[in-house]
Design a protein around this motif. Structure first.
Motif, mmCIF file in Angstrom:
data_model
loop_
_atom_site.group_PDB
_atom_site.id
_atom_site.type_symbol
_atom_site.label_atom_id
_atom_site.label_comp_id
_atom_site.label_asym_id
_atom_site.label_seq_id
_atom_site.Cartn_x
_atom_site.Cartn_y
_atom_site.Cartn_z
ATOM 1 N N SER A 186 -35.956 -33.725 -1.949
ATOM 2 C CA SER A 186 -35.085 -34.869 -1.698
ATOM 3 C C SER A 186 -33.771 -34.391 -1.093
ATOM 4 O O SER A 186 -33.480 -33.196 -1.041
ATOM 5 C CB SER A 186 -34.807 -35.620 -3.004
ATOM 6 N N ASN A 187 -32.946 -35.344 -0.662
ATOM 7 C CA ASN A 187 -31.654 -35.012 -0.067
ATOM 8 C C ASN A 187 -30.549 -34.825 -1.104
ATOM 9 O O ASN A 187 -29.402 -34.569 -0.731
ATOM 10 C CB ASN A 187 -31.222 -36.100 0.918
ATOM 11 N N VAL A 188 -30.848 -34.967 -2.386
ATOM 12 C CA VAL A 188 -29.798 -34.751 -3.384
ATOM 13 C C VAL A 188 -29.411 -33.281 -3.391
ATOM 14 O O VAL A 188 -30.251 -32.401 -3.182
ATOM 15 C CB VAL A 188 -30.240 -35.205 -4.798
ATOM 16 N N VAL A 189 -28.137 -33.012 -3.638
ATOM 17 C CA VAL A 189 -27.642 -31.642 -3.548
ATOM 18 C C VAL A 189 -27.719 -30.905 -4.884
ATOM 19 O O VAL A 189 -27.741 -29.683 -4.935
ATOM 20 C CB VAL A 189 -26.192 -31.640 -3.009
ATOM 21 N N TRP A 190 -27.795 -31.674 -6.011
ATOM 22 C CA TRP A 190 -27.601 -31.070 -7.324
ATOM 23 C C TRP A 190 -28.846 -30.385 -7.905
ATOM 24 O O TRP A 190 -28.786 -29.861 -9.003
ATOM 25 C CB TRP A 190 -27.052 -32.094 -8.325
ATOM 26 N N ASN A 191 -29.973 -30.354 -7.186
ATOM 27 C CA ASN A 191 -31.098 -29.537 -7.657
ATOM 28 C C ASN A 191 -31.319 -28.343 -6.731
ATOM 29 O O ASN A 191 -32.414 -27.806 -6.624
ATOM 30 C CB ASN A 191 -32.387 -30.365 -7.779
ATOM 31 N N LYS A 192 -30.214 -27.908 -6.091
ATOM 32 C CA LYS A 192 -30.295 -26.802 -5.147
ATOM 33 C C LYS A 192 -29.164 -25.804 -5.391
ATOM 34 O O LYS A 192 -28.049 -26.183 -5.725
ATOM 35 C CB LYS A 192 -30.238 -27.322 -3.713
ATOM 36 N N MET A 193 -29.487 -24.530 -5.203
ATOM 37 C CA MET A 193 -28.492 -23.462 -5.223
ATOM 38 C C MET A 193 -28.412 -22.876 -3.818
ATOM 39 O O MET A 193 -29.444 -22.675 -3.170
ATOM 40 C CB MET A 193 -28.880 -22.374 -6.234
ATOM 41 N N PHE A 194 -27.194 -22.635 -3.351
ATOM 42 C CA PHE A 194 -26.982 -22.151 -1.994
ATOM 43 C C PHE A 194 -26.274 -20.795 -2.008
ATOM 44 O O PHE A 194 -25.398 -20.556 -2.850
ATOM 45 C CB PHE A 194 -26.116 -23.127 -1.191
ATOM 46 N N ARG A 195 -26.636 -19.944 -1.071
ATOM 47 C CA ARG A 195 -25.872 -18.722 -0.851
ATOM 48 C C ARG A 195 -24.596 -19.119 -0.113
ATOM 49 O O ARG A 195 -24.653 -19.697 0.965
ATOM 50 C CB ARG A 195 -26.704 -17.718 -0.045
ATOM 51 N N ARG A 196 -23.456 -18.833 -0.715
ATOM 52 C CA ARG A 196 -22.198 -19.352 -0.171
ATOM 53 C C ARG A 196 -21.910 -18.811 1.225
ATOM 54 O O ARG A 196 -21.438 -19.546 2.101
ATOM 55 C CB ARG A 196 -21.038 -19.031 -1.120
ATOM 56 N N GLU A 197 -22.222 -17.537 1.466
ATOM 57 C CA GLU A 197 -21.976 -16.968 2.794
ATOM 58 C C GLU A 197 -22.801 -17.675 3.862
ATOM 59 O O GLU A 197 -22.354 -17.848 5.003
ATOM 60 C CB GLU A 197 -22.288 -15.469 2.786
ATOM 61 N N PHE A 198 -24.013 -18.113 3.494
ATOM 62 C CA PHE A 198 -24.858 -18.889 4.410
ATOM 63 C C PHE A 198 -24.168 -20.196 4.790
ATOM 64 O O PHE A 198 -24.146 -20.598 5.963
ATOM 65 C CB PHE A 198 -26.215 -19.154 3.751
ATOM 66 N N LEU A 199 -23.582 -20.894 3.801
ATOM 67 C CA LEU A 199 -22.874 -22.143 4.079
ATOM 68 C C LEU A 199 -21.695 -21.905 5.007
ATOM 69 O O LEU A 199 -21.443 -22.695 5.927
ATOM 70 C CB LEU A 199 -22.388 -22.778 2.774
ATOM 71 N N MET A 200 -20.957 -20.829 4.764
ATOM 72 C CA MET A 200 -19.784 -20.524 5.579
ATOM 73 C C MET A 200 -20.179 -20.158 7.011
ATOM 74 O O MET A 200 -19.552 -20.596 7.968
ATOM 75 C CB MET A 200 -18.997 -19.366 4.964
ATOM 76 N N THR A 201 -21.223 -19.356 7.139
ATOM 77 C CA THR A 201 -21.668 -18.916 8.465
ATOM 78 C C THR A 201 -22.013 -20.099 9.354
ATOM 79 O O THR A 201 -21.718 -20.104 10.555
ATOM 80 C CB THR A 201 -22.889 -17.980 8.334
ATOM 81 N N HIS A 202 -22.636 -21.115 8.759
ATOM 82 C CA HIS A 202 -23.074 -22.282 9.537
ATOM 83 C C HIS A 202 -22.098 -23.452 9.439
ATOM 84 O O HIS A 202 -22.409 -24.550 9.910
ATOM 85 C CB HIS A 202 -24.472 -22.705 9.081
ATOM 86 N N ASN A 203 -20.907 -23.197 8.851
ATOM 87 C CA ASN A 203 -19.874 -24.245 8.732
ATOM 88 C C ASN A 203 -20.425 -25.538 8.130
ATOM 89 O O ASN A 203 -20.161 -26.639 8.621
ATOM 90 C CB ASN A 203 -19.254 -24.547 10.106
ATOM 91 N N LEU A 204 -21.207 -25.400 7.077
ATOM 92 C CA LEU A 204 -21.808 -26.573 6.450
ATOM 93 C C LEU A 204 -20.828 -27.220 5.477
ATOM 94 O O LEU A 204 -20.373 -26.586 4.520
ATOM 95 C CB LEU A 204 -23.101 -26.177 5.724
#
Length: 393
Positions: A186-204
């Motif tokens: 689903s599109n909910v964010v709260w059942n997901k863990m993200f690598r923070r550097e990945f988020l920063m690299t792609h400016n998410l």
């Protein structure tokens, strides 16, 4: 209909945050837990107990107060006295997307989760997801979800993680499941863990709108990720709609879901590989629009959204150009075509009648199952009596 984009301030803030931490040599926690809070006094205490009780202890907890008018801050401050890992950030009432972006800029953990103030989590949620994302060196880890009521009833559901859609390889990415990359979770964010550097690299960043602010964030992340993995356990517990939730007030934000998918489409189309996942996007957007209709709490809002989708919304999303073979399920193609030709009142009546027939079919099936079960139970009882008589003899 305008497309709401992410502010340049949020994007620039994320870049500056990473650069400053690298410059200062800041040691990161394993996981940052970001919690947006708006008038969450009733539940935030339970939520913080759930976070503090996590088996993974090397975490930081960032609560972002989004202009609450109740005693949410008071509750959080009392927890801060108990545990130094909790930080409280304050901002005027903007929206959960803005609050999540603020927490993301502050976060120092190698990995990051965005949990909501009214939900609960298994005490091993962070540990199990952290171990898996580390082991697979993944960008994203997704877990299963249960829904629960205030009365304590818990319901297992596959709506948040469809394990049947997951490919045989682990980790995987969009090229391993082009037609299902947006459908397996689903599109909910709260059942997901993200690598923070990945988020920063792609400016998410999160789209800063009042509802559906995580749609673009999650879909862009799934699209950009090179490595996605899953923990096929129910680790997140979602509190089913209460009166003060955004879903409960969906008729006040009637166009937010549409805006979120239009913004996502605009962003994804910038990448030359978008055609690879176009079918998956269309299916996700179609289901998103039907869900947006289903959650409306007034008929006036329902009609307003329906007529807009009929007039231009579905066309703008590219859904009227879809063929029957493009749709994952038959009803999607049928309902998209119905919207072209009938009124909101007629469509609502059609769906109500369809649900009534489904309910009647379910009742009939349950009766057949009960009759067969009764026969089996009777035979089992007779078998037990025969065994008892044999033992006596």
């Amino acid at each position: 209909m305008r497309i709401i984009r992410i502010s340049a301030e949020s994007r620039n803030g994320l870049k500056e945050s990473v650069e400053q931490m690298k410059k200062n040599g800041v040691k990161s926690n394993k996981v940052s837990v970001v919690i947006p809070v708006y008038n969450g006094e009733k539940y935030i205490g339970q939520m913080l107990e759930s976070v503090l009780g996590q088996s993974l202890q090397e975490i930081e907890i960032i609560c972002v107060n989004d202009g609450s008018t109740d005693d949410s801050c008071g509750v959080i401050k009392r927890f801060m006295k108990r545990d130094s890992r909790i930080t409280l950030l304050q901002q005027p009432n903007l929206n959960a997307g803005a609050a999540r972006n603020r927490g993301l800029m502050k976060a120092k953990g190698k990995y990051i989760v965005f949990w909501d103030a009214d939900d609960k989590f298994d005490r091993k949620a962070l540990e199990l997801m952290y171990r898996k994302i580390q082991k697979k060196q993944a960008d994203i880890c997704v877990c299963g979800v249960c829904e629960f009521t205030n009365e304590g009833k818990i319901y297992e559901t596959d709506g948040y993680l469809k394990t049947a859609f997951i490919p045989g390889c682990d980790p995987f990415n969009k090229y391993d499941m082009c037609d299902m990359i947006f459908s397996f979770a689903s599109n909910v964010v709260w059942n997901k863990m993200f690598r923070r550097e990945f988020l920063m690299t792609h400016n998410l960043c999160f789209q800063e709108i009042r509802q559906a602010n995580d749609t673009a964030f999650v879909m862009k992340a799934l699209y950009q990720a090179d490595r996605i993995t899953c923990v096929e356990k129910y680790l997140a517990f979602y509190r089913m709609t209460h009166a003060g939730s955004l879903t409960g007030n969906s008729s006040e934000t009637v166009f937010c879901p549409y805006e979120s998918y239009m913004y996502t489409l605009h962003e994804l189309k910038k990448d030359p590989d978008f055609p690879v996942v176009k079918r998956s996007f269309c299916n996700k957007a179609a289901k998103g629009m039907f869900r947006a209709l289903n959650i409306q709490t007034s008929f006036e809002a329902y009609r307003q959204l329906y007529q807009f989708l009929q007039r231009e919304g579905l066309s703008n999303l590219g859904l009227l150009q879809c063929c029957e073979k493009d749709m994952e399920e038959d009803w999607l193609y049928t309902d998209l075509n119905l919207i072209k030709t009938i009124s909101a009142e007629e469509f609502l009546f059609h769906k109500a009648n369809e649900r009534r027939m489904d309910r009647d079919q379910l009742k009939y099936t349950l009766k057949r199952v009960r009759r067969r079960l009764a026969i089996l139970l009777s035979l089992n009882q007779r078998f037990k009596e025969i065994r008892r008589l044999v033992k006596k003899g």
